[in-house]
Design a protein around this motif. Structure first.
Motif, PDB file in Angstrom:
ATOM      1  N   SER A  69      40.826  61.289  34.036  1.00  0.00           N
ATOM      2  CA  SER A  69      40.571  60.160  34.924  1.00  0.00           C
ATOM      3  C   SER A  69      41.267  58.896  34.431  1.00  0.00           C
ATOM      4  O   SER A  69      41.763  58.094  35.234  1.00  0.00           O
ATOM      5  CB  SER A  69      39.060  59.916  35.050  1.00  0.00           C
ATOM      6  N   THR A  70      41.313  58.714  33.115  1.00  0.00           N
ATOM      7  CA  THR A  70      42.027  57.564  32.552  1.00  0.00           C
ATOM      8  C   THR A  70      43.498  57.628  32.928  1.00  0.00           C
ATOM      9  O   THR A  70      44.108  56.616  33.287  1.00  0.00           O
ATOM     10  CB  THR A  70      41.878  57.529  31.019  1.00  0.00           C
ATOM     11  N   LYS A  73      43.961  56.542  36.503  1.00  0.00           N
ATOM     12  CA  LYS A  73      43.802  55.081  36.635  1.00  0.00           C
ATOM     13  C   LYS A  73      45.040  54.350  36.147  1.00  0.00           C
ATOM     14  O   LYS A  73      45.411  53.307  36.691  1.00  0.00           O
ATOM     15  CB  LYS A  73      42.565  54.632  35.861  1.00  0.00           C
ATOM     16  N   ILE A  74      45.684  54.883  35.116  1.00  0.00           N
ATOM     17  CA  ILE A  74      46.926  54.281  34.627  1.00  0.00           C
ATOM     18  C   ILE A  74      48.049  54.482  35.647  1.00  0.00           C
ATOM     19  O   ILE A  74      48.808  53.561  35.945  1.00  0.00           O
ATOM     20  CB  ILE A  74      47.310  54.879  33.256  1.00  0.00           C
ATOM     21  N   SER A  76      47.738  54.815  38.825  1.00  0.00           N
ATOM     22  CA  SER A  76      47.471  53.983  40.000  1.00  0.00           C
ATOM     23  C   SER A  76      47.641  52.496  39.726  1.00  0.00           C
ATOM     24  O   SER A  76      47.713  51.691  40.657  1.00  0.00           O
ATOM     25  CB  SER A  76      46.057  54.245  40.524  1.00  0.00           C
ATOM     26  N   ILE A  78      45.414  50.676  37.875  1.00  0.00           N
ATOM     27  CA  ILE A  78      44.121  50.050  37.589  1.00  0.00           C
ATOM     28  C   ILE A  78      44.008  49.699  36.108  1.00  0.00           C
ATOM     29  O   ILE A  78      43.492  48.646  35.736  1.00  0.00           O
ATOM     30  CB  ILE A  78      42.964  50.987  38.013  1.00  0.00           C
ATOM     31  N   LEU A  79      44.482  50.590  35.254  1.00  0.00           N
ATOM     32  CA  LEU A  79      44.511  50.356  33.812  1.00  0.00           C
ATOM     33  C   LEU A  79      45.951  50.254  33.340  1.00  0.00           C
ATOM     34  O   LEU A  79      46.856  50.853  33.930  1.00  0.00           O
ATOM     35  CB  LEU A  79      43.824  51.500  33.054  1.00  0.00           C
ATOM     36  N   PRO A  94      45.225  55.847  46.101  1.00  0.00           N
ATOM     37  CA  PRO A  94      44.343  56.497  45.119  1.00  0.00           C
ATOM     38  C   PRO A  94      42.978  56.844  45.697  1.00  0.00           C
ATOM     39  O   PRO A  94      42.357  56.051  46.396  1.00  0.00           O
ATOM     40  CB  PRO A  94      44.206  55.425  44.019  1.00  0.00           C
ATOM     41  N   LEU A  96      40.185  57.711  43.724  1.00  0.00           N
ATOM     42  CA  LEU A  96      39.698  57.886  42.366  1.00  0.00           C
ATOM     43  C   LEU A  96      38.191  58.080  42.311  1.00  0.00           C
ATOM     44  O   LEU A  96      37.687  58.878  41.553  1.00  0.00           O
ATOM     45  CB  LEU A  96      40.107  56.697  41.500  1.00  0.00           C
ATOM     46  N   LYS A  97      37.473  57.328  43.097  1.00  0.00           N
ATOM     47  CA  LYS A  97      36.023  57.525  43.183  1.00  0.00           C
ATOM     48  C   LYS A  97      35.620  57.027  44.552  1.00  0.00           C
ATOM     49  O   LYS A  97      35.688  55.832  44.824  1.00  0.00           O
ATOM     50  CB  LYS A  97      35.288  56.756  42.089  1.00  0.00           C
ATOM     51  N   ASP A 174      40.833  62.162  42.340  1.00  0.00           N
ATOM     52  CA  ASP A 174      40.060  62.409  41.127  1.00  0.00           C
ATOM     53  C   ASP A 174      38.782  63.168  41.452  1.00  0.00           C
ATOM     54  O   ASP A 174      37.858  62.611  42.039  1.00  0.00           O
ATOM     55  CB  ASP A 174      39.707  61.079  40.439  1.00  0.00           C
TER      56      ASP A 174
END
Length: 246
Positions: A69-70, A73-74, A76, A78-79, A94, A96-97, A174
């Motif tokens: 998941s990390t 997020k990278i 996309s 987000i991180l 994304p 993701l959730k 995700d």
């Protein structure tokens, strides 16, 4: 030669892990002031590299805590990783959730505009797709109600509908491939089939073998690194065997 729409280059990402656990910002401040706060660095991703070609569908698997998941997020945006680079060629949508990022006090309609704007879509683009999003969600009678009154299933429907009905070249998913009741789940799978047929690029995180329906290729993450990258059926057979043994 196929175009590479995603290039993940030597991504590293670490987080701090508090040894005794921290349950609130207040507790963090009190314990830090009293010098009763020990933490250590935890490497979530350590030199992850791979590329995804245009129209390709790739699954990412691995046990909990592997960094799946990390990684999404990278990808996309987000991180931001500690080091390494992500090259994106195409607009990303994304998933993701489902329902994450919704404003509970805003209506469903307002959240559609808000989420789409965050993803980089203009107001005319959102207006052009609003009807399709509303129709797909089957929530037309509830779109003017605040989303804090929605059930978890309704939130998931709205999140899925926004993600799959806006124009994009790359879809990040995700864990969740279908949401809601059986009829709506069937509708979600049909929509994903349609997007795959249209040549959309998929990057899917999942524990389930349903990803084999979409993804001929699978990347197996273990302890923050790429353990295997190859044919889905072969990797899932090995992964399933190891998980059962553990």
């Amino acid at each position: 030669m196929a175009k590479k729409v995603l290039e993940i280059k030597d991504i590293c990402m670490s987080f701090h892990k508090y040894e005794n656990g921290v349950n609130s910002l207040k507790e963090l401040a009190v314990r830090a002031f009293g010098r009763d706060l020990r933490r250590k660095k935890f490497a979530c991703l350590n030199g992850v590299s791979f590329s995804v070609e245009e129209g390709e569908a790739v699954a990412v698997i691995g046990k909990n805590g592997a960094g799946k998941s990390t990684l999404l997020k990278i990808v996309s945006g987000i991180l931001h990783p500690d080091s390494g680079q992500v090259v994106r060629r195409g607009r990303i949508s994304p998933l993701l959730k489902l329902g994450a990022g919704f404003d509970g006090n805003a209506s469903g309609e307002e959240n559609i505009y808000l989420n789409a704007a965050i993803l980089g879509y203009t107001k005319p683009e959102i207006e052009a797709r609003f009807g399709a999003i509303a129709d797909f969600s089957e929530l037309k009678d509830f779109l003017r109600a605040p989303v804090k009154t929605y059930s978890s299933g309704m939130l998931a429907r709205l999140g899925f509908s926004v993600a799959v009905n806006l124009p994009a070249e790359i879809l990040l998913i995700d864990e969740i491939l279908a949401v809601g009741d059986i009829a709506f789940a069937k509708k979600c799978y049909a929509k994903l089939d349609e997007l795959r047929s249209a040549g959309l690029t998929f990057l899917i995180v999942s524990h389930g073998e349903t990803v084999s329906r979409y993804c001929p290729r699978t990347i197996w993450l273990e302890n923050g690194t790429v353990r295997e990258d190859g044919k889905t059926q072969e990797i899932f057979a090995q992964y399933r065997s190891e998980m059962l043994q553990r």
